[in-house]
Design a protein around this motif. Structure first.
Motif, PDB file in Angstrom:
ATOM      1  N   VAL A 255     -22.799  57.760  18.696  1.00 10.47           N
ATOM      2  CA  VAL A 255     -23.923  57.168  19.596  1.00 10.47           C
ATOM      3  C   VAL A 255     -23.574  56.567  20.662  1.00 10.47           C
ATOM      4  O   VAL A 255     -24.727  56.626  21.476  1.00 10.47           O
ATOM      5  CB  VAL A 255     -25.136  55.727  17.747  1.00 10.47           C
ATOM      6  N   HIS A 256     -22.604  55.786  20.269  1.00 11.84           N
ATOM      7  CA  HIS A 256     -22.322  54.944  21.533  1.00 11.84           C
ATOM      8  C   HIS A 256     -22.238  55.896  22.495  1.00 11.84           C
ATOM      9  O   HIS A 256     -22.121  55.678  24.221  1.00 11.84           O
ATOM     10  CB  HIS A 256     -21.095  54.073  20.945  1.00 11.84           C
ATOM     11  N   MET A 257     -21.841  56.893  22.981  1.00  8.95           N
ATOM     12  CA  MET A 257     -21.398  58.214  23.977  1.00  8.95           C
ATOM     13  C   MET A 257     -22.838  58.645  24.148  1.00  8.95           C
ATOM     14  O   MET A 257     -23.101  58.318  25.452  1.00  8.95           O
ATOM     15  CB  MET A 257     -20.228  59.525  23.388  1.00  8.95           C
ATOM     16  N   LEU A 258     -23.741  58.931  23.158  1.00  6.92           N
ATOM     17  CA  LEU A 258     -25.314  59.576  23.799  1.00  6.92           C
ATOM     18  C   LEU A 258     -26.336  58.508  24.748  1.00  6.92           C
ATOM     19  O   LEU A 258     -26.580  58.903  25.007  1.00  6.92           O
ATOM     20  CB  LEU A 258     -25.592  60.050  22.810  1.00  6.92           C
ATOM     21  N   SER A 259     -25.584  57.431  24.246  1.00  4.51           N
ATOM     22  CA  SER A 259     -26.731  55.886  24.396  1.00  4.51           C
ATOM     23  C   SER A 259     -25.948  55.921  25.777  1.00  4.51           C
ATOM     24  O   SER A 259     -26.753  55.459  26.755  1.00  4.51           O
ATOM     25  CB  SER A 259     -26.949  55.266  23.671  1.00  4.51           C
ATOM     26  N   GLY A 260     -24.890  55.572  26.247  1.00  2.00           N
ATOM     27  CA  GLY A 260     -24.183  55.758  27.093  1.00  2.00           C
ATOM     28  C   GLY A 260     -24.610  56.712  28.620  1.00  2.00           C
ATOM     29  O   GLY A 260     -24.666  56.478  30.174  1.00  2.00           O
TER      30      GLY A 260
END
Length: 333
Positions: A255-260
């Motif tokens: 989730v953190h990777m995709l949002s970034g």
């Protein structure tokens, strides 16, 4: 320990109440883990390693992998108190760590997670080899010990390659070369692919092959050197528990990777919920060091006799117990 994330937006009372409730749930869960699960997991991991290393002659291939997992669990036990009581969850001045300590804890956590996941994966693959190709000694204890050495070396190299992005993200103002590597999402992508996707595919492939083997009895099943049938159940349960406990952590990294990557950073209530889920997922990941030795203790039939012999040996000392010598003397007579 967890505190509400402050947002630039004006938060109403209901949002603050929800945030405090989530923080209370996570704080109580962390305290329960530190008071109950942490000492039990530390004790059983140490017992698992000690008992098997004191009985090297009788160790089997699964025992070597579980010893490897237990050593990684001991590393997680060292990291857990500092992570759960660290600056990410509380604002105590005594836990105000600098970047070097944070990076060191991250190294140890990533190495332990990689060792646990790949040991579980290779355990399932070697168990299939043992079932499908008996007497080939491809999955012998000797080979497994060398494989475990490669696991630790590969985990260290992999964690440092992904950690380079974290380091540059913290010291980018000091080192000019890091100005082009301020990308934490790349480090998360490396850990997700190498630490979860690859082991998940390999474990799924191994389990499919194991389930395809016919369970018909053969003369080889009577061989004393063949693995105990209980190992099959222990393998399935351990693989399921490991992936159940580590999947939420890698999901938060995703989730953190995709949002970034999309440039849609979380704000407000979504940010608070993300931090809560991330803290809970880390707590579940730490719980793997508590669950695995307990399953090994209760499902491995040879562990309890080995532990009793070790305790008797420590109690009697070098001279040995009279109860152990009397049956031998009767047989000689």
């Amino acid at each position: 320990m967890w505190s509400c994330v402050r947002s630039n937006e004006t938060d109403d009372s209901s949002d603050q109440q929800v945030c405090q409730d989530l923080g209370l749930i996570l704080s109580l869960s962390s305290l329960f883990y530190l008071i109950v699960c942490f000492p039990i997991g530390l004790c059983y991991n140490a017992l698992l390693v000690t008992v098997n290393l004191c009985n090297k002659v009788s160790m089997t291939m699964p025992d070597v992998y579980f010893v490897n997992i237990a050593i990684a669990g001991l590393v997680l036990n060292m990291v857990a108190p500092m992570q759960l009581l660290g600056p990410g969850y509380t604002h105590w001045a005594m836990w105000d760590f600098n970047n070097e300590v944070y990076i060191t804890l991250l190294i140890l956590f990533n190495i332990s997670s990689l060792v646990i996941m790949y040991s579980t994966t290779l355990l399932s693959l070697d168990y299939y080899i043992e079932r499908a190709l008996p007497r080939t000694y491809m999955s012998s204890v000797y080979n497994t010990k060398h494989v475990c050495g490669f696991i630790w070396g590969g985990a260290v190299l992999t964690s440092f390659s992904s950690l380079l992005f974290y380091v540059c993200n913290h010291v980018s103002t000091k080192i000019i070369e890091c100005s082009k590597m301020q990308n934490k999402e790349a480090a998360d992508a490396i850990m997700i692919f190498i630490g979860y996707v690859v082991p998940a595919i390999a474990v799924f492939y191994a389990l499919v092959l194991i389930l395809r083997i016919r369970k018909e009895s053969t003369p080889l099943d009577q061989d004393s050197g063949r693995l105990d049938p209980s190992v099959h159940r222990l393998l399935l349960v351990s693989v399921g528990v490991q992936f159940a406990l580590w999947t939420p952590y890698y999901a938060t990294l995703l989730v953190h990777m995709l949002s970034g990557i999309q440039g849609r950073h979380l704000h407000g209530q979504h940010l608070r919920m993300y931090y809560f889920v991330r803290g809970l997922s880390k707590l579940l990941a730490f719980s793997s060091s508590f669950a695995m030795p307990l399953m090994y203790r209760h499902m491995n039939k040879s562990f309890s006799p080995k532990l009793r012999r070790l305790l008797n040996k420590l109690h009697c000392g070098k001279q040995g117990c009279s109860q152990e010598r009397s049956p031998e003397q009767q047989v000689v007579t």
